[in-house]
Design an enzyme around this catalytic site. Sequence first.
Site, PDB file in Angstrom:
ATOM      1  CB  SER A 134      -0.873  -0.014   1.257  1.00  0.00           C
ATOM      2  OG  SER A 134      -1.353   1.273   1.538  1.00  0.00           O
ATOM      3  CD  GLU A 136      -1.734   5.238   5.402  1.00  0.00           C
ATOM      4  OE1 GLU A 136      -2.275   5.759   4.411  1.00  0.00           O
ATOM      5  OE2 GLU A 136      -1.645   5.807   6.501  1.00  0.00           O
ATOM      6  CE1 TYR A 157      -4.318  -1.400   5.562  1.00  0.00           C
ATOM      7  CE2 TYR A 157      -2.864   0.342   4.771  1.00  0.00           C
ATOM      8  CZ  TYR A 157      -3.700  -0.727   4.519  1.00  0.00           C
ATOM      9  OH  TYR A 157      -3.906  -1.125   3.223  1.00  0.00           O
TER      10      TYR A 157
HETATM   11  N1  GDD Z   1     -12.213   7.368   6.181  1.00  0.00           N
HETATM   12  C1  GDD Z   1     -12.309   8.702   6.325  1.00  0.00           C
HETATM   13  N2  GDD Z   1     -13.456   9.222   6.869  1.00  0.00           N
HETATM   14  N3  GDD Z   1     -11.274   9.479   5.932  1.00  0.00           N
HETATM   15  C2  GDD Z   1     -11.413  10.805   6.075  1.00  0.00           C
HETATM   16  C3  GDD Z   1     -12.561  11.405   6.619  1.00  0.00           C
HETATM   17  C4  GDD Z   1     -13.640  10.572   7.035  1.00  0.00           C
HETATM   18  O1  GDD Z   1     -14.677  11.014   7.520  1.00  0.00           O
HETATM   19  N4  GDD Z   1     -12.394  12.758   6.600  1.00  0.00           N
HETATM   20  C5  GDD Z   1     -11.193  12.996   6.082  1.00  0.00           C
HETATM   21  N5  GDD Z   1     -10.584  11.821   5.764  1.00  0.00           N
HETATM   22  C6  GDD Z   1      -9.223  11.664   5.198  1.00  0.00           C
HETATM   23  C7  GDD Z   1      -8.335  10.675   5.941  1.00  0.00           C
HETATM   24  O2  GDD Z   1      -7.789  11.273   7.132  1.00  0.00           O
HETATM   25  C8  GDD Z   1      -7.291  10.398   4.854  1.00  0.00           C
HETATM   26  O3  GDD Z   1      -6.323  11.411   4.855  1.00  0.00           O
HETATM   27  C9  GDD Z   1      -8.100  10.501   3.550  1.00  0.00           C
HETATM   28  O4  GDD Z   1      -9.343  11.135   3.890  1.00  0.00           O
HETATM   29  C10 GDD Z   1      -8.387   9.150   2.903  1.00  0.00           C
HETATM   30  O5  GDD Z   1      -8.926   8.293   3.882  1.00  0.00           O
HETATM   31  P1  GDD Z   1      -9.490   6.837   3.490  1.00  0.00           P
HETATM   32  O6  GDD Z   1     -10.482   6.959   2.407  1.00  0.00           O
HETATM   33  O7  GDD Z   1      -9.934   6.194   4.768  1.00  0.00           O
HETATM   34  O8  GDD Z   1      -8.234   6.099   2.841  1.00  0.00           O
HETATM   35  P2  GDD Z   1      -6.703   5.990   3.328  1.00  0.00           P
HETATM   36  O9  GDD Z   1      -5.896   6.867   2.423  1.00  0.00           O
HETATM   37  O10 GDD Z   1      -6.561   6.204   4.774  1.00  0.00           O
HETATM   38  O11 GDD Z   1      -6.385   4.458   3.048  1.00  0.00           O
HETATM   39  C11 GDD Z   1      -6.815   3.820   1.844  1.00  0.00           C
HETATM   40  O12 GDD Z   1      -5.785   3.866   0.886  1.00  0.00           O
HETATM   41  C12 GDD Z   1      -4.633   3.071   1.193  1.00  0.00           C
HETATM   42  C13 GDD Z   1      -3.637   3.267   0.046  1.00  0.00           C
HETATM   43  O13 GDD Z   1      -2.892   4.414   0.294  1.00  0.00           O
HETATM   44  C14 GDD Z   1      -7.231   2.396   2.183  1.00  0.00           C
HETATM   45  O14 GDD Z   1      -7.842   1.820   1.066  1.00  0.00           O
HETATM   46  C15 GDD Z   1      -6.036   1.537   2.537  1.00  0.00           C
HETATM   47  O15 GDD Z   1      -6.458   0.180   2.730  1.00  0.00           O
HETATM   48  C16 GDD Z   1      -5.036   1.626   1.378  1.00  0.00           C
HETATM   49  O16 GDD Z   1      -3.922   0.828   1.636  1.00  0.00           O
END
Ligand code: GDD
Length: 351
Positions: A134, A136, A157
């Site tokens: 990832s 991440e 994670y």
């Molecule tokens: N989930 C979520 N919910 N994220 C939020 C929110 C909210 O209400 N508000 C702001 N965010 C911001 C998070 O802090 C993060 O910076 C961004 O939106 C994306 O969050 P997510 O959609 O939860 O994805 P992620 O980037 O943390 O992780 C995803 O991508 C990774 C690859 O980089 C996931 O799919 C991981 O499993 C994957 O590895």
Amino acid sequence: MTARALITGVVGQDGSYLAEHLLSKGYIVRGITRRASYPHTQRIDHLFAMYDDRDPECPFRVTYADLTDSSSLQNVLLDFQPTEVYNLAAQSHVGISFDTGESTLDINAIGPFRLLDSIRRVCGPDVRFYQASSSEMFGASPPPQSELTPFLPQSPYGAAKAAAYYLTRMHRVAYGMFAANGILFNHESPRRGLNFVTRKITYTIARIIAGDVDRIELGNLDAKRDWGFSGDYVDAIWRILQHTEADDFVVATGETHTVREFVAHAFSILGLDWEDFVSVTDRFKRPAEVPALLGDASKARRLLGWQPKVGFAELCQMMLESDLAARGHTLDEARVQAKSLRPSVPRVRRK
Ligand code: GDD
């Protein structure tokens, strides 16, 4: 010989698209999933309907196994004898990993080790192994990020995924296994889980249009992500395992947007101003954030001939249209309905 693919995490977003992709190429596919008290096969129910699993020749089956249970992994490997193994199963929510650090490490780091070790013992080095690594893992490393960028994970994670990445490489080097990493940047779709930010936004907009709720509560709007379409990314995953040698590849669009831009664009599709419907709360902020992800996928383009087809605006509209359709609205109907909405977030409450 017919290719035989084992997919862990087959009930997830990527697992379901990958199963479709491999079945369309003539693979025999076996998915594994954990037992759950409530059915969670919605993303693959259409595949169950297409195939009759009472037929011994049925190309698609799902059995129970668990990345925290080596014996279950060894049983399925012995029984199925795969030629390719795609490890997509994970505790995939970064925010939740701060609350469930130990189990996230168990599933996301020791899980891949159990699987690699089981493949080595049960199947030998000819089986090709894909690890869902990832972006991440890059954490605080500034963009753009490529295969050469150092990992600086910011979450349990990210740390677990980095450990799994190195364990995959280690099996390649130490035991000569075909073990490859796909370092996928964020990838979304109408099948995305409801608590990831893109789907949370499109799903909640559809609920606002339906009159169920009047706003979306979000956390950090400044984070930048390189968002692609999961349907495109499973093709990259497959290509990684068809490459002449096991290697590690970044998979990304090369374009980055803030969460604010995503939510603004989604509301603008319906002619709405996002600031009238979004409030910011600390509840959805994380103890540490990954500020900016922007992938350099030139190696995948060069060696795998892969490139994404769906861009940011198309992805956002695809997800919104799907969530509206699930509530019986076309885009045009939703635009009409949107005209009658009154702002629900007073300016004074906006942070
Ligand atoms: N989930 C979520 N919910 N994220 C939020 C929110 C909210 O209400 N508000 C702001 N965010 C911001 C998070 O802090 C993060 O910076 C961004 O939106 C994306 O969050 P997510 O959609 O939860 O994805 P992620 O980037 O943390 O992780 C995803 O991508 C990774 C690859 O980089 C996931 O799919 C991981 O499993 C994957 O590895």
